[in-house]
Design an enzyme around this catalytic site. Structure first.
Site, mmCIF file in Angstrom:
data_model
loop_
_atom_site.group_PDB
_atom_site.id
_atom_site.type_symbol
_atom_site.label_atom_id
_atom_site.label_comp_id
_atom_site.label_asym_id
_atom_site.label_seq_id
_atom_site.Cartn_x
_atom_site.Cartn_y
_atom_site.Cartn_z
ATOM 1 N N ASP A 54 0.838 -1.206 0.000
ATOM 2 C CA ASP A 54 0.000 0.000 0.000
ATOM 3 C C ASP A 54 0.873 1.256 0.000
ATOM 4 O O ASP A 54 0.354 2.379 -0.028
ATOM 5 C CB ASP A 54 -1.024 -0.016 1.147
ATOM 6 N N SER A 55 2.207 1.064 -0.014
ATOM 7 C CA SER A 55 3.117 2.183 -0.285
ATOM 8 C C SER A 55 2.782 2.815 -1.630
ATOM 9 O O SER A 55 3.211 3.934 -1.916
ATOM 10 C CB SER A 55 4.572 1.704 -0.283
ATOM 11 N N ASP A 93 -0.985 -6.171 0.026
ATOM 12 C CA ASP A 93 -1.365 -5.555 1.311
ATOM 13 C C ASP A 93 -2.872 -5.402 1.443
ATOM 14 O O ASP A 93 -3.553 -4.946 0.499
ATOM 15 C CB ASP A 93 -0.763 -4.141 1.397
ATOM 16 N N LYS A 122 -1.056 -9.398 3.294
ATOM 17 C CA LYS A 122 -0.289 -8.908 4.446
ATOM 18 C C LYS A 122 -1.138 -7.921 5.223
ATOM 19 O O LYS A 122 -1.843 -7.099 4.625
ATOM 20 C CB LYS A 122 1.011 -8.249 3.976
ATOM 21 N N GLU A 124 -1.072 -5.357 8.943
ATOM 22 C CA GLU A 124 -0.184 -4.738 9.927
ATOM 23 C C GLU A 124 -0.641 -4.991 11.360
ATOM 24 O O GLU A 124 -1.838 -4.894 11.655
ATOM 25 C CB GLU A 124 -0.116 -3.221 9.675
ATOM 26 N N GLU A 189 9.563 -4.114 9.984
ATOM 27 C CA GLU A 189 9.927 -2.821 9.387
ATOM 28 C C GLU A 189 10.542 -1.914 10.451
ATOM 29 O O GLU A 189 9.944 -1.692 11.514
ATOM 30 C CB GLU A 189 8.671 -2.161 8.780
#
Ligand code: KIV
Length: 271
Positions: A54-55, A93, A122, A124, A189
């Site tokens: 999602d960057s 993501d 993925k 978070e 991260e």
């Protein structure tokens, strides 16, 4: 020897292949990808995994954070990447607020897999509830600990996580719980290298690092950072692989080789 894929190896890697790579001590390379052109190039070089991160909210869409990214955006970009992929394992993501409950997570993860072609999703944070529910539905999951960009408004700024003893111990416990819940991979991260090394050696699943030192089983970078293009300043843990490369393919190959030979990240890219 370069490790460009030969036709014989051009079938998608699976989670079993990645686990076997960890077992035999082979480093795993990963880059973010958002479109078909870069997907084909990264795949051709032989990079093992592509993360549709999602960057993309920052490097593709130009937002200040990843928060505006939607499931629809993620499905679109994951499809673009998977359309051009032959070998690399594809992770996508789950964006901000798309896994607020396990059922919502499963609904959105299904879109990333069925419509986007992702092999794994993925999410978070230590969301054990969501991870075990997704795994029960047959959805492979990558956990993500350390710096959680979707929580930037709680964190205040992007900074290294797990620096004090209590935070480090909590991260170690969270990592074990994610593995126990069935996560197939874990991404760390911006984590001190010693802590990432400890987590990587204690877990049996492959651990992917970004700003987490050289001892993780795998490394990932945001493609636009390592190609030195885009709107945001390159973070300290990244490196400009275009420097000394004649073209983008050479830069991606230099990164891939540096990861495989444990030459990246160096001390100056670690915390
Ligand atoms: O969105 C992203 O690109 C990520 C990074 C940690 C690689 O999750």
């Amino acid at each position: 020897m370069n490790s460009y894929s030969s036709p014989a190896t051009l079938k998608p890697l699976s989670i079993i292949d990645l686990a076997a790579m960890k077992q035999r001590g082979e480093k795993i390379s990963c880059l973010t990808a958002y479109d078909a052109g870069f997907s084909a190039l990264i795949d051709k070089v032989g990079v093992d995994m592509m993360l549709v991160g999602d960057s993309l909210g920052m490097v593709i869409q130009g937002h200040a954070t990843t928060l505006p990214v939607t499931v629809r955006d993620m499905v679109y970009h994951t499809r673009c990447v998977s359309n051009a992929r032959q070998r690399a394992f594809i992770i996508a993501d789950l964006p901000f607020m798309s896994y607020s409950t396990p059922v919502i997570a499963a609904k959105n993860a299904a879109k990333l897999m069925q419509l986007g072609g992702a092999q794994m999703v993925k999410l978070e944070g230590p969301r054990i509830d969501c991870v075990s529910f997704l795994v029960d539905q047959g959805i492979p999951v990558c956990g993500h600990l350390g710096l959680l960009p979707q929580s930037i408004n709680q964190l205040g700024r992007y900074k290294v996580q797990g620096k004090d003893r209590a935070a480090a111990e909590k991260m170690l416990v969270d990592a074990h719980q994610l593995q126990q819940a069935g996560a197939g991979l874990l991404l760390l991260e911006c984590v001190p290298a010693v802590l990432a090394k400890e987590i990587s050696s204690q877990l049996t699943i492959p651990v992917i690092g970004i700003g987490a030192g050289v001892d993780c089983d795998a490394q990932v970078l945001v493609l636009y950072d390592m190609l030195n293009i885009g709107t945001v300043k390159r973070p300290r843990f990244s490196r400009n692989f275009m420097s000394g490369a004649a073209n983008i393919e050479e830069a991606i190959n230099a990164y891939h080789q540096a990861v495989k030979q444990s030459l990246f990240p160096a001390t100056e890219h670690s915390f």
